[in-house]
Design a protein around this motif. Sequence first.
Motif, short mmCIF file in Angstrom:
data_model
loop_
_atom_site.label_atom_id
_atom_site.label_comp_id
_atom_site.label_asym_id
_atom_site.label_seq_id
_atom_site.Cartn_x
_atom_site.Cartn_y
_atom_site.Cartn_z
N MET A 1 43.48 38.68 45.48
CA MET A 1 43.58 38.14 44.12
C MET A 1 43.71 36.62 44.20
O MET A 1 44.41 36.11 45.09
CB MET A 1 44.81 38.73 43.42
CG MET A 1 45.06 38.19 42.03
SD MET A 1 46.55 38.88 41.28
CE MET A 1 45.91 40.43 40.69
N ALA A 2 43.06 35.92 43.29
CA ALA A 2 43.19 34.46 43.23
C ALA A 2 43.73 34.06 41.86
O ALA A 2 43.43 34.69 40.84
CB ALA A 2 41.85 33.79 43.47
N ILE A 3 44.54 33.02 41.87
CA ILE A 3 45.20 32.52 40.67
C ILE A 3 44.87 31.04 40.49
O ILE A 3 45.06 30.25 41.41
CB ILE A 3 46.74 32.66 40.80
CG1 ILE A 3 47.16 34.09 41.12
CG2 ILE A 3 47.45 32.11 39.58
CD1 ILE A 3 46.93 35.08 40.03
N ASP A 4 44.38 30.69 39.30
CA ASP A 4 44.23 29.28 38.91
C ASP A 4 45.32 29.04 37.87
O ASP A 4 45.15 29.36 36.70
CB ASP A 4 42.84 29.01 38.34
CG ASP A 4 42.66 27.56 37.94
OD1 ASP A 4 43.25 26.69 38.59
OD2 ASP A 4 41.94 27.30 36.95
N TYR A 5 46.46 28.52 38.33
CA TYR A 5 47.65 28.42 37.49
C TYR A 5 47.62 27.15 36.64
O TYR A 5 47.41 26.05 37.13
CB TYR A 5 48.91 28.42 38.36
CG TYR A 5 50.18 28.59 37.55
CD1 TYR A 5 50.63 29.86 37.24
CD2 TYR A 5 50.89 27.50 37.09
CE1 TYR A 5 51.78 30.04 36.48
CE2 TYR A 5 52.04 27.66 36.33
CZ TYR A 5 52.47 28.94 36.04
OH TYR A 5 53.60 29.11 35.28
N GLY A 6 47.85 27.34 35.36
CA GLY A 6 47.96 26.22 34.42
C GLY A 6 49.23 26.40 33.61
O GLY A 6 49.79 27.49 33.56
N ARG A 7 49.67 25.36 32.94
CA ARG A 7 50.91 25.44 32.16
C ARG A 7 50.80 26.40 31.00
O ARG A 7 51.77 27.06 30.64
CB ARG A 7 51.31 24.06 31.66
CG ARG A 7 51.79 23.17 32.79
CD ARG A 7 52.06 21.77 32.35
NE ARG A 7 53.09 21.72 31.32
CZ ARG A 7 53.45 20.61 30.68
NH1 ARG A 7 52.85 19.48 30.98
NH2 ARG A 7 54.38 20.64 29.76
N LYS A 8 49.60 26.50 30.40
CA LYS A 8 49.42 27.39 29.26
C LYS A 8 48.74 28.70 29.62
O LYS A 8 49.13 29.76 29.16
CB LYS A 8 48.60 26.69 28.17
CG LYS A 8 49.30 25.51 27.55
CD LYS A 8 48.43 24.88 26.49
CE LYS A 8 49.15 23.66 25.90
NZ LYS A 8 48.32 23.00 24.89
N ARG A 9 47.68 28.61 30.43
CA ARG A 9 46.86 29.78 30.78
C ARG A 9 46.70 29.87 32.29
O ARG A 9 46.71 28.85 32.98
CB ARG A 9 45.46 29.66 30.18
CG ARG A 9 45.38 29.80 28.70
CD ARG A 9 43.98 29.46 28.21
NE ARG A 9 43.47 28.21 28.78
CZ ARG A 9 43.80 27.00 28.32
NH1 ARG A 9 44.61 26.88 27.31
NH2 ARG A 9 43.31 25.93 28.89
N VAL A 10 46.48 31.11 32.75
CA VAL A 10 46.28 31.34 34.17
C VAL A 10 45.00 32.16 34.33
O VAL A 10 44.89 33.26 33.78
CB VAL A 10 47.48 32.10 34.79
CG1 VAL A 10 47.25 32.36 36.26
CG2 VAL A 10 48.76 31.32 34.56
N GLY A 11 44.06 31.63 35.08
CA GLY A 11 42.84 32.37 35.39
C GLY A 11 43.11 33.27 36.58
O GLY A 11 43.77 32.88 37.55
N VAL A 12 42.60 34.50 36.51
CA VAL A 12 42.81 35.48 37.58
C VAL A 12 41.46 36.04 38.00
O VAL A 12 40.63 36.40 37.16
CB VAL A 12 43.73 36.64 37.11
CG1 VAL A 12 43.98 37.63 38.24
CG2 VAL A 12 45.03 36.11 36.55
N ALA A 13 41.26 36.12 39.31
CA ALA A 13 40.04 36.72 39.87
C ALA A 13 40.44 37.65 41.00
O ALA A 13 41.50 37.47 41.61
CB ALA A 13 39.09 35.63 40.39
N VAL A 14 39.62 38.65 41.27
CA VAL A 14 39.87 39.58 42.37
C VAL A 14 38.57 39.89 43.10
O VAL A 14 37.48 39.73 42.55
CB VAL A 14 40.49 40.92 41.88
CG1 VAL A 14 41.89 40.70 41.34
CG2 VAL A 14 39.62 41.60 40.87
N THR A 15 38.73 40.35 44.33
CA THR A 15 37.57 40.81 45.09
C THR A 15 37.38 42.29 44.83
O THR A 15 38.26 42.96 44.29
CB THR A 15 37.76 40.62 46.60
OG1 THR A 15 38.85 41.44 47.03
CG2 THR A 15 38.01 39.17 46.97
N ASP A 16 36.24 42.80 45.29
CA ASP A 16 36.06 44.24 45.35
C ASP A 16 36.92 44.75 46.51
O ASP A 16 37.42 43.94 47.30
CB ASP A 16 34.57 44.58 45.56
CG ASP A 16 34.05 44.02 46.86
OD1 ASP A 16 33.50 44.79 47.67
OD2 ASP A 16 34.18 42.80 47.11
N PRO A 17 37.13 46.05 46.63
CA PRO A 17 38.01 46.55 47.71
C PRO A 17 37.53 46.20 49.12
O PRO A 17 38.34 46.12 50.03
CB PRO A 17 38.01 48.07 47.49
CG PRO A 17 37.73 48.24 46.05
CD PRO A 17 36.78 47.12 45.69
#
Length: 182
Positions: free
Chosen positions: A47-63
Motif C-alpha cells: 500500500m502507498a500513501i500520499d499524505y496531505g493535511r486535508k486528504r490522503v491518496g491511497v494506492a495498492v498493488t495487486d496480490p
Amino acid sequence: MFACTAHFYGIIIGKPQLFHKMILKNSVFLSLLSVCIIFALCMARIMAIDYGRKRVGVAVTDPMQIIAGGLATVPAHEIVAFIEKYVATEAVETIVVGLPKQMNNQPSESMRYIQPFVASLKKKLPNIPVVFYDERFTSVLAHRAMLDGGLKKKDRQNKALVDEISATIILQDYLEFKKYSI
C-alpha cells in the motif's frame, strides 16, 4: 504457480468430497497443495500513501505485486481507521509513505504532519513495516498523467484524484526500485 493455486482452491471450495478422495489417493497432491497454499499465503499487497493535511491518496498493488492502482482518497483524520479496515480484509505486506523532500534533499515542512501519522500507524499496525519513499514531483507527474489521459480541465482540478494518482505514482516508483535493487 498462480494457476495451480486457483485450480486447487477451486477443488477445495467447490468439491470437498473430491478433495478428500484426492488426499487419500495421492501423496503428490498433498505436496503440490502445500506449496500452493504457502505461495498463496505469501502473496500480499503493498500500500502507498500520499499524505496531505486535508486528504490522503491511497494506492495498492495487486496480490502478486505487479500492478499499482489507485484505491481511494480519504480525509486525513480518517486515514488510520481506513487502513485498519482495509488491512482486516486484505493482506498488506508493506505500507509505503511518500517522503516529502525539498530539492536540496532536506525534508520539507510537511514532515511535521507525516511523522505523527506514521507513529500512529506503527502503533496500530505493529506487524506491517512502514517505509518512506521519495515523493518529489509526484503531483506534477499526476497532473501530466491526467493531461496525457485526456481529462477535461474540470476533472484535472479534482484534488482528490490528483492525490490518488500521486499515491499510485509513488507505489509504481517503489515497485520499480524494489525490482531493480534485488
